[in-house]
Design a protein around this motif. Structure first.
Motif, PDB file in Angstrom:
ATOM      1  N   VAL A 116      -7.360   0.847   9.081  1.00 52.09           N
ATOM      2  CA  VAL A 116      -8.072   1.921   8.385  1.00 52.09           C
ATOM      3  C   VAL A 116      -9.096   2.579   9.302  1.00 52.09           C
ATOM      4  CG1 VAL A 116      -7.809   0.916   6.082  1.00 52.09           C
ATOM      5  CG2 VAL A 116      -9.815   0.351   7.444  1.00 52.09           C
ATOM      6  N   LEU A 117      -9.418   3.820   8.958  1.00 50.92           N
ATOM      7  CA  LEU A 117     -10.463   4.573   9.632  1.00 50.92           C
ATOM      8  C   LEU A 117     -11.813   4.182   9.024  1.00 50.92           C
ATOM      9  CD1 LEU A 117      -8.654   8.026   9.633  1.00 50.92           C
ATOM     10  CD2 LEU A 117      -8.976   6.499  11.594  1.00 50.92           C
TER      11      LEU A 117
ATOM     12  N   THR B 252      -3.073  -3.410   7.083  1.00 53.07           N
ATOM     13  CA  THR B 252      -3.074  -1.950   7.168  1.00 53.07           C
ATOM     14  C   THR B 252      -4.331  -1.514   7.895  1.00 53.07           C
ATOM     15  OG1 THR B 252      -1.937  -1.828   5.029  1.00 53.07           O
ATOM     16  CG2 THR B 252      -2.977   0.201   5.836  1.00 53.07           C
TER      17      THR B 252
ATOM     18  N   TYR C 152     -11.284  -3.722  19.695  1.00 51.82           N
ATOM     19  CA  TYR C 152     -11.793  -2.386  19.418  1.00 51.82           C
ATOM     20  C   TYR C 152     -13.167  -2.272  20.072  1.00 51.82           C
ATOM     21  CZ  TYR C 152      -8.329  -2.143  15.684  1.00 51.82           C
ATOM     22  OH  TYR C 152      -7.179  -2.133  14.956  1.00 51.82           O
TER      23      TYR C 152
ATOM     24  N   SER D 103      -9.662   5.303   4.871  1.00 49.65           N
ATOM     25  CA  SER D 103      -8.298   5.814   4.757  1.00 49.65           C
ATOM     26  C   SER D 103      -7.398   5.166   5.817  1.00 49.65           C
ATOM     27  CB  SER D 103      -8.282   7.338   4.893  1.00 49.65           C
ATOM     28  OG  SER D 103      -8.766   7.714   6.165  1.00 49.65           O
ATOM     29  N   PRO D 104      -6.101   4.975   5.496  1.00 53.74           N
ATOM     30  CA  PRO D 104      -5.187   4.341   6.453  1.00 53.74           C
ATOM     31  C   PRO D 104      -5.104   5.123   7.766  1.00 53.74           C
ATOM     32  CG  PRO D 104      -4.174   4.527   4.288  1.00 53.74           C
ATOM     33  CD  PRO D 104      -5.453   5.315   4.245  1.00 53.74           C
ATOM     34  N   SER D 105      -5.053   4.389   8.881  1.00 51.37           N
ATOM     35  CA  SER D 105      -4.977   5.049  10.189  1.00 51.37           C
ATOM     36  C   SER D 105      -3.653   4.765  10.888  1.00 51.37           C
ATOM     37  CB  SER D 105      -6.135   4.601  11.085  1.00 51.37           C
ATOM     38  OG  SER D 105      -6.006   3.228  11.403  1.00 51.37           O
ATOM     39  N   GLY D 106      -2.756   4.085  10.213  1.00 52.25           N
ATOM     40  CA  GLY D 106      -1.463   3.770  10.806  1.00 52.25           C
ATOM     41  C   GLY D 106      -0.623   2.993   9.822  1.00 52.25           C
TER      42      GLY D 106
ATOM     43  N   LYS E 267     -11.978  -2.604  10.324  1.00 50.32           N
ATOM     44  CA  LYS E 267     -10.812  -2.041  11.017  1.00 50.32           C
ATOM     45  C   LYS E 267      -9.527  -2.038  10.207  1.00 50.32           C
ATOM     46  CE  LYS E 267     -13.272  -1.459  14.708  1.00 50.32           C
ATOM     47  NZ  LYS E 267     -13.693  -0.151  15.125  1.00 50.32           N
TER      48      LYS E 267
END
Length: 192
Positions: free
Chosen positions: A167-168, A165, A190, A172-175, A133
């Motif tokens: 991530v998806l 951080t 989650y 890749s960063p998700s926020g 996550k």
């Protein structure tokens, strides 16, 4: 024509040498203390073997602890991760740059990992724990990361500062990154 050829070969060799010297040098982690059931699966191996104190492990190594297992992994001097019982981690990155920056990234697949990073080496530490996550990164602190069986991740800053951080699934960063300081707990559930 011969002089141009020699000049081009010399230029190519110089560029190649510069690229090679700019790459990080891979290092190995050391298993400091091993208690109970701890297995190590080295890169390219089909089977895991019992961990032993003093064992050197390269990046790509998977470490699995059993119900009574516990192991301290020294990625670099002053950079130690305690892999707790019922945990599964992979040492994703271990290297030192030309400038002396010590890189280490641990992929915590499940379980608990407590990381202690020497504050006096803060300017040289580039350490992070990756989870399904997010990524929890720090330079000179102590922090705990837990990945639970129900798909949750808990990051606890025990001293200093940790940056998390999200991530998806593709990494890749998700926020935006969130900073955690002493005594701060961030918990987010989650669904799998």
């Amino acid at each position: 024509m011969k002089i141009i050829r020699i000049a081009l070969i010399t230029l190519f060799a110089a560029c190649f040498a510069a690229v090679v010297s700019a790459q990080d040098k891979s290092t190995e982690a050391t298993l400091l203390t091993v208690k109970g059931s701890v297995m190590v699966k080295l890169p390219g191996a089909t089977d895991a073997v019992p961990a032993t104190e003093g064992m050197k492990v390269p990046q790509g190594t998977e470490i699995i602890t059993g119900a009574d297992g516990d192991v301290f992994v020294q990625a670099h001097e002053g950079m130690v991760a305690n892999v707790a019982k019922d945990s599964n981690v992979q040492v994703e990155q271990l290297s030192v740059s030309d400038s002396g920056v010590r890189n280490a990234r641990i992929n915590l697949k499940s379980g608990n990992l407590v990381s202690t990073l020497d504050k006096s080496k803060k300017s040289l530490n580039n350490y992070s724990v990756r989870t399904p996550k997010g990524v929890a990164a720090a330079r000179g602190t102590t922090y705990s990361v837990t990945v639970g069986g129900q798909g949750y991740v808990v990051v606890t800053g025990l001293s200093g500062e940790v940056t998390v951080t999200p991530v998806l699934p593709d990494g890749s960063p998700s926020g935006p990154a969130v900073s955690i300081t002493v005594s701060t707990l961030i918990e987010r559930a989650y669904e799998q």
